[in-house]
Design an enzyme around this catalytic site. Sequence first.
Site, PDB file in Angstrom:
ATOM      1  N   TYR A 203       0.718  -1.208  -0.116  1.00  0.00           N
ATOM      2  CA  TYR A 203      -0.034  -0.084  -0.024  1.00  0.00           C
ATOM      3  C   TYR A 203       0.782   1.398   0.087  1.00  0.00           C
ATOM      4  O   TYR A 203       1.690   1.283   1.022  1.00  0.00           O
ATOM      5  CB  TYR A 203      -1.060   0.248   1.142  1.00  0.00           C
ATOM      6  CG  TYR A 203      -2.069  -0.881   1.457  1.00  0.00           C
ATOM      7  CD1 TYR A 203      -1.708  -2.153   1.664  1.00  0.00           C
ATOM      8  CD2 TYR A 203      -3.306  -0.694   0.983  1.00  0.00           C
ATOM      9  CE1 TYR A 203      -2.868  -3.335   1.592  1.00  0.00           C
ATOM     10  CE2 TYR A 203      -4.173  -1.561   1.002  1.00  0.00           C
ATOM     11  CZ  TYR A 203      -4.175  -2.694   1.354  1.00  0.00           C
ATOM     12  OH  TYR A 203      -5.064  -3.815   1.269  1.00  0.00           O
ATOM     13  N   PRO A 293     -12.813   0.284  -1.242  1.00  0.00           N
ATOM     14  CA  PRO A 293     -11.990  -1.276  -1.380  1.00  0.00           C
ATOM     15  C   PRO A 293     -10.869  -1.060  -0.754  1.00  0.00           C
ATOM     16  O   PRO A 293     -10.283  -2.285  -0.257  1.00  0.00           O
ATOM     17  CB  PRO A 293     -11.807  -1.292  -3.023  1.00  0.00           C
ATOM     18  CG  PRO A 293     -11.613   0.184  -3.449  1.00  0.00           C
ATOM     19  CD  PRO A 293     -12.845   1.016  -2.697  1.00  0.00           C
ATOM     20  N   LYS A 297     -12.581  -5.093   2.522  1.00  0.00           N
ATOM     21  CA  LYS A 297     -13.722  -5.768   3.440  1.00  0.00           C
ATOM     22  C   LYS A 297     -14.918  -6.315   2.668  1.00  0.00           C
ATOM     23  O   LYS A 297     -15.602  -6.963   3.584  1.00  0.00           O
ATOM     24  CB  LYS A 297     -13.877  -4.768   4.555  1.00  0.00           C
ATOM     25  CG  LYS A 297     -12.972  -4.514   5.561  1.00  0.00           C
ATOM     26  CD  LYS A 297     -12.876  -5.541   6.584  1.00  0.00           C
ATOM     27  CE  LYS A 297     -11.616  -5.620   7.595  1.00  0.00           C
ATOM     28  NZ  LYS A 297     -10.549  -6.545   7.197  1.00  0.00           N
ATOM     29  N   TYR A 383      -7.295  -5.487   9.839  1.00  0.00           N
ATOM     30  CA  TYR A 383      -7.021  -5.966   8.559  1.00  0.00           C
ATOM     31  C   TYR A 383      -7.563  -7.636   8.521  1.00  0.00           C
ATOM     32  O   TYR A 383      -7.892  -7.972   7.615  1.00  0.00           O
ATOM     33  CB  TYR A 383      -5.622  -5.745   8.150  1.00  0.00           C
ATOM     34  CG  TYR A 383      -5.602  -5.656   6.617  1.00  0.00           C
ATOM     35  CD1 TYR A 383      -5.382  -4.771   5.783  1.00  0.00           C
ATOM     36  CD2 TYR A 383      -5.425  -6.979   6.045  1.00  0.00           C
ATOM     37  CE1 TYR A 383      -5.273  -4.812   4.390  1.00  0.00           C
ATOM     38  CE2 TYR A 383      -5.064  -7.159   4.645  1.00  0.00           C
ATOM     39  CZ  TYR A 383      -5.106  -5.904   3.852  1.00  0.00           C
ATOM     40  OH  TYR A 383      -5.222  -6.072   2.538  1.00  0.00           O
TER      41      TYR A 383
HETATM   42  C1  PHB Z   1      -7.105  -6.693  -4.499  1.00  0.00           C
HETATM   43  O1  PHB Z   1      -7.955  -6.462  -5.527  1.00  0.00           O
HETATM   44  O2  PHB Z   1      -6.058  -7.698  -4.672  1.00  0.00           O
HETATM   45  C2  PHB Z   1      -7.227  -6.073  -3.594  1.00  0.00           C
HETATM   46  C3  PHB Z   1      -8.161  -5.124  -3.579  1.00  0.00           C
HETATM   47  C4  PHB Z   1      -8.174  -4.007  -2.344  1.00  0.00           C
HETATM   48  C5  PHB Z   1      -7.265  -4.452  -1.204  1.00  0.00           C
HETATM   49  C6  PHB Z   1      -6.251  -5.481  -1.124  1.00  0.00           C
HETATM   50  C7  PHB Z   1      -6.346  -6.123  -2.282  1.00  0.00           C
HETATM   51  O3  PHB Z   1      -7.276  -3.563  -0.304  1.00  0.00           O
END
Ligand code: PHB
Length: 397
Positions: A203, A293, A297, A383
Amino acid sequence: MKKTRVAVIGAGPAGLLLAHLLHREGISVVVLEAKSRAYLETSPHRIRAGVMEWGTREIMVQVGLGEGLLRNGYEHRGIYLAYAGELHRIDFPSLAQGWRIWVYGQQYQVRDMIARFLEEGGKIFFEYEVVGLADLETTPKIRFRTPEGEEGELEAEFVVGADGSHSRTRGFIPGLVLKEKTYPFAWLGILAETAPAAEELIYASHPRGFALFSMRSPTLARNYLQVRPDENLDEWPEERIWEELNLRLGGVAQVKPGPLLEKSLTPHRAYVAEPMQHGRLFLVGDAAHVVPPTGAKGMNLAVADAVALFQALWAFYRKGAESGLKRHTETCREHVWQGEFFSYWMTSLLHTQPDPFIEGLRQAELKQVLTSEALKRFLAENYTGRHTTGRWVGLWT
Ligand code: PHB
């Protein structure tokens, strides 16, 4: 198809998990899905996040839906935050009582659940459109239109609205309030045939905007860029996307361009619908709530809802207890608001903010998160799902 105990509208993660749980308890259930099976399994418009909370992974495995995810998914024991040219690792097991996450695409899990449910003799009617609901306080009737355009009626003891963010069943709850938030961001997402930026998710908070480096496998990268909600995708040719992704990594890693399999724009928004029930109609998953997103979650909350409603239906059919059903909204609002809160927090923490004052606060907060054991623990616990599916882990052990 004239009568069933439970009619589930929508074959997404929430509806399919609930249907599977009821079916294996011998409680009759029918699933009506407006789209075709091929659309659910392959449409690029349905590409969703790929992170399962530890609780989601455990529940799926415990109830017999874990074969595909165990074979083709990946355990991750942490994530990285990238800021000011440095990588900071959040180690989940040491911060969150051994919990971690499982990387497996949502649409793969949906495909697995459809296959399993049908193999076990479950009934899903694809391309059946629900055109009306009646008698929700007594003996619910579901009016539907078949793929051939004929109308029919199904009688059920309970109706479950699992029909996603564009839910029509939601409209049958009198007095329903949508508590809503829009965010001033969207994600430009790509799925590409190339190695992910790192072995775990990154991130990245960068002055040019947030970027996320995720994956579906060691050869399939899933990356996102923070953009404006009204961004024009035509202004983002492939070269520009790769260049921007690498800029926002700030030197901590590199992504190598590879063939794009898909490209999409996801505006960020959130809502919670309350109440999530009326008479014998109950909402689960995106029909009742969506999250932005960041933090992935969405599916995890759908799973938490499905398990909660399953428990209430089970208590009704096995013990004649109605209290769980009566409390559906109350039960779900616990994990739903925890999920909304964490998604809001992580979104606000990592995205470049248009308001310069808020942006100053954001960076101050991020610096604290990167240096505080307590805040890292807070991030790791949320998380990995302590307050969401973590509530329901252990029911089947
Ligand atoms: C993903 O699409 O792999 C994805 C999307 C949002 C997140 C983590 C992974 O926070």
